[in-house]
Design an enzyme around this catalytic site. Structure first.
Site, PDB file in Angstrom:
ATOM      1  N   HIS A  38      53.018  67.816  63.396  1.00 51.43           N
ATOM      2  CA  HIS A  38      53.772  68.839  64.103  1.00 51.43           C
ATOM      3  C   HIS A  38      53.685  68.251  65.804  1.00 51.43           C
ATOM      4  O   HIS A  38      54.634  68.519  66.460  1.00 51.43           O
ATOM      5  CB  HIS A  38      53.638  70.595  63.471  1.00 51.43           C
ATOM      6  CG  HIS A  38      53.894  70.503  61.752  1.00 51.43           C
ATOM      7  ND1 HIS A  38      52.887  70.287  61.014  1.00 51.43           N
ATOM      8  CD2 HIS A  38      55.143  70.961  61.705  1.00 51.43           C
ATOM      9  CE1 HIS A  38      53.308  71.199  59.807  1.00 51.43           C
ATOM     10  NE2 HIS A  38      55.064  71.065  59.953  1.00 51.43           N
ATOM     11  N   LYS A 151      59.079  62.243  57.134  1.00 53.83           N
ATOM     12  CA  LYS A 151      58.358  62.624  55.659  1.00 53.83           C
ATOM     13  C   LYS A 151      59.256  63.443  54.981  1.00 53.83           C
ATOM     14  O   LYS A 151      59.174  62.718  53.514  1.00 53.83           O
ATOM     15  CB  LYS A 151      57.502  63.462  56.179  1.00 53.83           C
ATOM     16  CG  LYS A 151      55.999  63.538  54.870  1.00 53.83           C
ATOM     17  CD  LYS A 151      55.236  64.118  54.217  1.00 53.83           C
ATOM     18  CE  LYS A 151      55.451  65.567  54.158  1.00 53.83           C
ATOM     19  NZ  LYS A 151      56.094  65.914  53.456  1.00 53.83           N
TER      20      LYS A 151
END
Ligand code: PAF
Length: 290
Positions: A38, A151
């Site tokens: 993140h 991802k």
């Protein structure tokens, strides 16, 4: 000065209006439980804009009845500190009642056929829930750019399609997968792995490397190579090994040559992990016709 956190939609709109005086605004949507993956999105957001908003919201709409919505890690204080250290300007952290005041929404964004494949086949309705909340977040924050991690490749594909198909006025920026030292893709779910499962999970990047090595022999060889690596590890349950055309998400076969995505999903104990990699496939030699 400590980071500004807002919970309600009108207050968020007002806070973003004030940020807009600085220039471009970026949005990093998250469900919290933040890790370095993140923070790479936040770093890319700073490169792409003059002010950065992060949202932290565990979206019930994208969890099935038997999935881990209740169990999903909620670590707001740590998340807030990490976002502050990463110089995020504003955190939007609504409650479920702020986002869905009338209960479950009846109008949803339909992800369409690609939303029913792979992750969508294992998790029916998941992508309708993701796209609905992403559309709401874009509508609330109205960012110039919104950032997602590679991802979740199918999520990225569907968000890009939604933005294009619905003409949403936002740029989508995709950030490469962030990996641990041994290659495991960073994920909020990695924290559920026992020591043994964590060691077994290294098979995910190893399987992708095997697929990339076999890619010159064609799609089937690449898929077989990845599956062989995963199957060799005790206690791994493979959900899928798929090879798709990144432009359409259609599965490809041995007649296909060119760029492709290898997508893996497997369970390590109770924890389901995803990973993917880009490869270049060559057309496999076709058997001679008699
Ligand atoms: O990738 C995620 O964390 C979520 O699916 C997202 C995009 C924040 C929507 O809830």
């Amino acid at each position: 000065m400590s980071i500004e956190v807002v919970y309600e939609i009108p207050a968020t709109r007002a806070a973003v209006r004030a940020l807009r005086d600085r220039g471009r605004v970026a949005l990093v949507p998250t469900m919290g439980a933040l890790h370095d993956g993140h923070l790479a999105l936040v770093a890319a957001a700073h490169e792409s804009a003059d002010a950065v908003v992060a949202s932290v919201f565990v979206n019930p709409l994208q969890f099935g009845p038997n999935e881990d919505f209740q169990r999903y890690p909620r670590t707001f204080e740590a998340d807030r500190a990490a976002l502050e250290a990463a110089e995020v300007d504003l955190v939007f952290a609504p409650g479920v009642d702020d986002m869905y005041p009338d209960g479950p929404v009846t109008v949803r964004v339909a992800a369409g056929p690609v939303g029913e494949l792979l992750e969508g086949a294992v998790r029916p309705g998941h992508f309708d829930g993701v796209l609905t909340v992403v559309a709401k977040l874009i509508s609330i924050v109205q960012p110039d750019v919104v950032l997602f991690g590679q991802k979740d490749a199918q999520q990225v594909f569907l968000v890009q399609r939604m933005v294009r198909d619905l003409d949403l006025p936002v740029e989508v920026r995709v950030v490469p997968i962030q990996r641990e030292g041994d290659g495991l893709a960073r994920s909020s779910r990695n924290r559920y792995l026992s020591g043994e499962e964590r060691a077994a999970a290294r098979a995910m990047p190893d399987a992708l490397a095997a697929a990339a090595q076999a890619a010159p022999q064609g799609a089937q060889a690449a898929a077989d190579a990845a599956r062989a690596v995963l199957s060799a590890v005790a206690g791994v349950a493979v959900d899928y090994v798929a090879i798709v055309d990144p432009a359409t998400f259609d599965a490809v076969d041995d007649r296909y040559r060119g760029p492709a995505l290898v997508l893996l999903a497997a369970r390590f104990g109770g924890t389901r992990l995803l990973d993917n990699a880009a490869v270049v496939l060559r057309e496999a030699p076709q058997p001679e016709r008699p």
